[in-house]
Design a protein around this motif. Structure first.
Motif, PDB file in Angstrom:
ATOM      1  N   SER A  45      -0.878  -2.751  -1.702  1.00  0.00           N
ATOM      2  CA  SER A  45      -1.119  -1.017  -0.867  1.00  0.00           C
ATOM      3  C   SER A  45      -0.699  -0.060  -1.946  1.00  0.00           C
ATOM      4  O   SER A  45      -1.505   0.818  -2.017  1.00  0.00           O
ATOM      5  N   SER A  69      -3.570   0.715   0.926  1.00  0.00           N
ATOM      6  CA  SER A  69      -2.854   0.634   2.033  1.00  0.00           C
ATOM      7  C   SER A  69      -3.715  -0.201   3.291  1.00  0.00           C
ATOM      8  O   SER A  69      -2.896  -0.502   4.121  1.00  0.00           O
ATOM      9  N   TYR A 121      -4.114   3.750   4.626  1.00  0.00           N
ATOM     10  CA  TYR A 121      -3.484   3.511   6.141  1.00  0.00           C
ATOM     11  C   TYR A 121      -4.289   3.991   7.000  1.00  0.00           C
ATOM     12  O   TYR A 121      -4.774   5.048   7.401  1.00  0.00           O
ATOM     13  N   GLU A 164       0.474   7.497  -1.100  1.00  0.00           N
ATOM     14  CA  GLU A 164      -0.822   6.764  -1.008  1.00  0.00           C
ATOM     15  C   GLU A 164      -1.275   7.148  -2.363  1.00  0.00           C
ATOM     16  O   GLU A 164      -1.266   8.321  -2.674  1.00  0.00           O
TER      17      GLU A 164
END
Lengths: 615, 496
Positions: free
Chosen positions: B317, B323, A215, B100
């Motif tokens: 992801s 991700s 991310y 994650e």
């Protein structure tokens, strides 16, 4: 078929109409024509399938003879289906819709550009529709699955993209598909795709680390935002180093525009915007953010420069808007201008910003075309170049790589604003407009490589643009076509008013179709909300061989149009000679009053370049 | 132009504030009414209060989005300023909050560095088809046909590709619902969906609250039943909230649970009865590391009850632990929906080069089947075994059946009072001890005291993280007796 219908009433539950007043009627009315509706829905489904089939087949680059044949078959069938469907809907429209109150948009409006559809389009158009461009171009899109806005978006999407899809499926190729479409309507720089392909293939581009796969910071990775700040500092000639903390990175310039309108406006709030404008703004403000764009119509004939934004106009537009009770939040500028290719001088920029400051207006300034000027005599000035911005907290700059680097498929846009609140609010939308970490790395490398940009890319790009521009403008001059081009942007703003008789947007649309029949896509001025019919945007940043073919087609279309005009004149003369004198008088007076350009003559004297000073 | 409801009624339905009223699901249902009562119930939650308009340059929706952001990202930002690093910052924060998978970067990096990934073609640099390049949509269709075990090959024209599932939720909400309409969602659920459907779509979520206590015909905690769906739907209807669809997450986040084909079918039949769309988020579909669970994608069902209203999403992801790649995809047989979503793809596009890479990745069945998936599952299993072992040693009940990256941990007995303030205080204490977890309120869990703990991290970080958790918990007086329902559920649960 029943799944397309509301089981309670047997009617399609939602049909998009211009008047938006039908949402509940299907529940209360019983359909007098269920069968017809069924047929329509059935037809539409089949057509959709055909289009999809067409689209997917055509995207394969290698075309075999066989495939071509197959394609032709599909298209013929499609044409038949569309024709059928148009008939049914128009039948409904004339007879049934009054009782149904289900005002289906006329299908002929959007039927494909095959021969003959133009006439239909003309007859079903409504007269005054300039300000309704969006609703006007809607496809008949019926669905019981979508929300009203979903239907609205789909209709817009289909009508806006159908010609693009046709082009995608039938692209010109010098060997394999010499009869394919050439797209001069899309603002894409195809000149330097070789350079970019090569640069992006170099090994430094292919770095991977764990961070890039996780991310990201939704405002963009810090390394990229730092690079963007450095890049803009240099190329915008900012007096001081720009701050990476003022940068937000999203997946296109348009996404930046969208998020800005989201966080600066509530639904119904307005922005002032000079026209002709970039059509993406219109779409964006309509789709997601529901912001009103108040057009400031610029005209080709003005005291100073053609299509010049002047202060009086701004003040007047603001006053009028306020008088009407509009909540004007800001002003949208595009510099270099998309569609006109104009560049604002530093002085006029200052004036606009001062005006905005006086009225507490935000200024969104789109500088996406910043590195695309190709004639050095006209210097571009970014607002970031100013010593001090009149109202830094209300000035928001947009830039992206799609135009400056000709990589529209890369999906990168950026915001620069001093307003930290706006930075974090736009950043809050970042997760809906994020870019892959790997892409961010590539972009960073690209922007970092000043040597390549300054010594390879920019000079090559500039000289290729100059050559192409010279070629096209010379052609236009030989054809005695008037045009505007001020040495920036990827296109020429061409004036074909003389060819429209009468000079209306219907005729402009017909002419657009005429070009399409000649397998040439142009962008009609109406798409840019230009107030005067007859302007077309012509993208010239394409390969020489395509430019050549395109200009041939362009010229053919003009000749054809000219021929038509002469025939029409002859016909008129014939009619006049057999009709009574009173009819003759009225017909001649109406033709001259309907349009000033109907007194057009194809003598060379009427064809002068609008902006000859620059040639 | 569509007009939005008044400011109060546009306040996000789901609030992440601290008001203890949230504890009561019924009360929340009640407070969903867009009327004057809202401020009482949503005192802290009114997004416009923290940001008075004085001096602000933002629109009210701009302030709402920023508020959402500031609140949801609080922990994440703290973490980012003080990230743990074995060498450089050994006292930094360990993130067991973000879902994650950090176990397979080595495999992925080496695969992504292979020469087929590095190809740059001019067509990849130009304006794409907004639905996604055809080559990628074809590959996605093949991939999903295979891994979802669809009875018939899936079709590329039913695929739309975007830059992540967040965008997909946003686009689907917008094109399926009008402003103010709603989706049903079983809670606890991945809380970010609230933002996803709200920011652009102004669509609300109606929670179907699930209990940890096993009652009635339930066979396991937090079990979703059609009865509960019916009750929630009727409740919403009675409140005047128009429900347009149902969101299912399968494998479930944060429960780590999966729905059986029978259950799925029941939910789909329920939706069909009420003409509801069903959005099935299968983003953890390949992260089921206990094979015995027998995961079934909705696309594997022989005959979907209402195929035109069933929309499936998947992404790289989670299942490919990337991700940061920003790739998500929709599969729907409904062409209208596909087109409508595509009409918004211009704002949610991804680079042609990434599309190429994803296509190459999905194509490489040998690598996926022989290298990536077995290794990934083995590593997930090991990490899970370690963390669940630690929790058991601490006597902490938890839920986790062998899917996803997380364990749903029951820390209710560590709350002096069963309130969300206490839950947040406990979360704070974890953060102060440099370990980031996610608290149940963020998932709209109606019982305070549940936490989501992500275990898909490297062993040394897990060890340290668990040490820190232990420190906090042993320093916290157990105030309550074990609640009756808080029995530990083993990964190999018997309730399959």
């Amino acid at each position: 078929m029943s799944r397309n219908r509301d089981p309670r009433s047997g009617q399609p539950r939602k049909a998009k109409t211009k008047s938006q007043n039908v949402s509940h009627q299907s529940d209360t009315l019983h359909s007098p024509h269920p069968r017809v509706m069924e047929v329509i829905l059935h037809l539409r489904q089949i057509i959709n399938e055909f289009i999809l089939q067409l689209e997917s087949r055509h995207e394969q680059e290698d075309l075999e003879q066989e495939e071509q044949q197959h394609r032709q078959n599909i298209r013929n069938q499609e044409a038949i289906l569309i024709h059928l469907m148009c008939e049914v809907v128009n039948l409904l429209h004339s007879g049934a819709s009054s009782s149904l109150e289900l005002q289906l948009p006329r299908l002929s409006l959007v039927s494909k550009g095959g021969a003959g559809s133009g006439q239909q389009a003309q007859s079903s158009r409504e007269p005054d529709q300039l300000s309704h461009q969006l609703s006007d171009s809607k496809t008949a899109f019926i669905s019981c699955y979508l929300s009203n806005r979903g239907i609205d978006f789909s209709a817009l999407y289909q009508s806006n993209l159908q010609d693009f899809i046709a082009y995608k499926g039938d692209k010109y190729h010098e060997d394999k598909n010499t009869l394919g479409f050439i797209n001069f309507g899309l603002s894409e720089n195809k000149h330097c795709i070789d350079l970019l392909t090569e640069r992006l293939s170099q090994s430094d581009m292919n770095y991977i680390d764990d961070d890039l796969l996780q991310y990201p910071d939704w405002k963009g990775h810090a390394f990229l935002r730092e690079e963007v700040a450095r890049f803009l500092t240099y190329y915008c000639k900012a007096p001081d180093l720009l701050d990476p903390g003022n940068v937000v990175v999203l997946n296109s310039s348009l996404s930046v525009f969208l998020t800005l309108t989201m966080v600066l406006c509530d639904p119904g709030d307005a922005f002032l915007i000079p026209t002709p404008l970039y059509s993406g703004f219109t779409l964006t403000s309509h789709l997601y953010s529901k912001v009103e764009l108040i057009h400031i119509h610029l005209q080709s004939k003005m005291d100073t420069q053609t299509f010049q934004l002047i202060m009086d106009k701004l003040e007047k537009a603001l006053l009028e808007a306020k008088f009407k009770g509009e909540k004007v939040r800001g002003l949208v500028l595009c510099n270099p201008n998309n569609s006109l290719g104009n560049i604002d001088t530093l002085d006029s920029l200052k004036e606009y910003l001062e005006f905005a400051k006086r009225h507490n207006l935000h200024v969104i300034i789109d500088e996406t075309y910043m590195l695309s000027e190709f004639r050095a005599s006209i210097p571009f000035h970014s607002v970031l170049n100013m010593k001090s911005l009149p109202d830094p907290n209300r000035t928001h700059v947009i830039w992206g790589t799609s135009k400056s680097f000709g990589i529209s498929g890369f999906c990168f846009g950026t915001l620069y604003t001093h307003n930290k609140e706006v930075v974090s609010a736009v950043g809050a939308f970042g997760f809906l407009h994020g870019i892959a970490g790997l892409t961010q790395h590539k972009l960073c490398r690209l922007l970092q490589d000043g040597e390549w940009i300054d010594n390879v890319y920019l000079p090559t790009n500039r000289s290729r643009m100059q050559v192409a521009h010279r070629y096209i403008t010379n052609k236009l001059k030989t054809m005695k076509v008037r045009f505007l081009s001020r040495g920036s942007g990827l296109y020429i703003w061409v004036n074909l008013k003389e060819y429209l008789d009468p000079c209306t947007f219907e005729e402009e649309q017909l002419f657009y179709r005429r070009f399409l029949d000649n397998k040439l896509l142009l962008a009609p001025g109406k798409a840019y909300m230009c107030k005067e019919p007859g302007w077309f945007r012509l993208t010239f940043t394409d390969k020489p061989f395509r430019l050549k073919v395109a200009m041939q087609r362009f010229s053919e279309a003009l000749t054809h149009k000219k021929q038509n005009w002469i025939e029409k004149q002859l016909e008129n003369a014939l009619v006049e000679s057999v009709s009574s004198p009173s009819t003759r008088r009225s017909s001649s007076s109406s033709s001259s009053s309907s349009s000033p350009s109907s007194s057009l003559s194809f003598s060379s004297s009427s064809f002068v370049n609008v902006d000859t000073s620059h040639f | 132009m569509a007009t939005l409801p008044k400011k109060e009624s546009r306040a996000p339905n789901t609030c992440l504030g601290l008001d203890t009223n949230y504890g009561d699901g019924l009360e929340r249902e009640h407070s969903r009414k867009p009327d004057h009562k809202r401020p009482e119930h949503y005192g802290v939650g009114d997004p416009t209060t923290p940001f008075s308009s004085d001096g602000s340059h933002l629109s009210s929706r701009g302030r709402i989005s920023k508020w959402f952001w500031d609140l949801a990202e609080e922990g994440y930002r703290t973490y980012h300023m003080d990230e743990y690093d074995e060498d450089k910052n050994p006292n930094g924060i360990i993130n067991l909050g973000t879902s994650e998978n950090k176990l397979c970067f080595d495999l992925l990096s080496s695969r992504l560095s292979q020469s087929d990934m590095l190809q740059v073609k001019p067509s990849l640099l130009q304006y794409p088809d907004w639905r996604g390049h055809l080559f990628l949509r074809e590959e996605v269709a093949r991939f999903l046909s295979f891994y979802c075990r669809s009875p018939a090959p899936l079709k590329p024209e039913n695929v739309v590709v975007l830059n992540g599932c967040a965008s997909l939720f946003s686009a689907l909400a917008t094109v399926l619902c009008e402003v103010g309409e709603a989706f049903l969602i079983p809670a606890p659920y991945y809380g970010a969906i609230t933002q996803h459907v709200y920011l652009y779509g102004n669509v609300q979520l109606v929670c179907v609250y699930l209990d940890s206590e096993v009652t009635g015909l339930d066979t396991r905690p937090f079990q979703l039943t059609v009865e509960k769906l019916e009750v929630a739907l009727q409740g919403a209807n009675a409140e005047g909230v128009k429900v347009k669809g149902l969101i299912l997450i399968n494998p479930q986040n944060p429960l780590g649970d999966i729905y059986s084909p029978g259950e799925l079918r029941e939910y789909l039949e329920f939706a069909k009865r009420h003409e509801l769309h069903v959005v099935v988020d299968e983003v953890y579909m390949l992260s089921v590391f206990e094979e015995s669970l027998g995961y079934h994608s909705v696309l594997s069902l022989e005959r979907l009850p209402d195929p035109q209203r069933t929309h499936v999403m998947w992404a790289t992801s989670k299942d490919f632990g990337m991700s940061g790649l920003r790739f998500g995809t929709l599969y729907t047989e409904n062409r209208d929906v596909a087109t409508a979503v595509a009409s918004l793809c211009r704002y949610h596009g991804l680079s042609g080069l990434v599309q190429h890479q994803v296509a190459q990745l999905l194509q490489d069945r040998d690598w996926i089947n022989q290298v990536y998936l077995p290794e990934n599952h083995a590593r997930l299993k090991a990490a899970h075994a370690y963390v669940s072992g630690e929790l058991r040693a601490l006597g902490i009940p938890f839920l986790s059946r062998g899917a996803g990256f997380f364990i749903w941990v029951d820390l209710r007995k560590y709350l002096p009072k069963a309130t969300f303030e206490e839950e947040r205080l406990l979360w704070r204490r974890f953060l102060d001890k440099k370990v980031l977890l996610s608290f149940g309120k963020a998932f709209e869990c109606k019982e305070p005291g549940w936490f989501r703990l992500v275990f898909s991290d490297k062993a040394h970080r897990l060890r340290l993280g668990m040490q820190r958790i232990r420190k906090v918990l042993t320093g916290t007086l157990r105030v309550a007796e074990d609640p009756p329902s808080s029995r530990t559920q083993e990964p190999r649960g018997q309730h399959i």
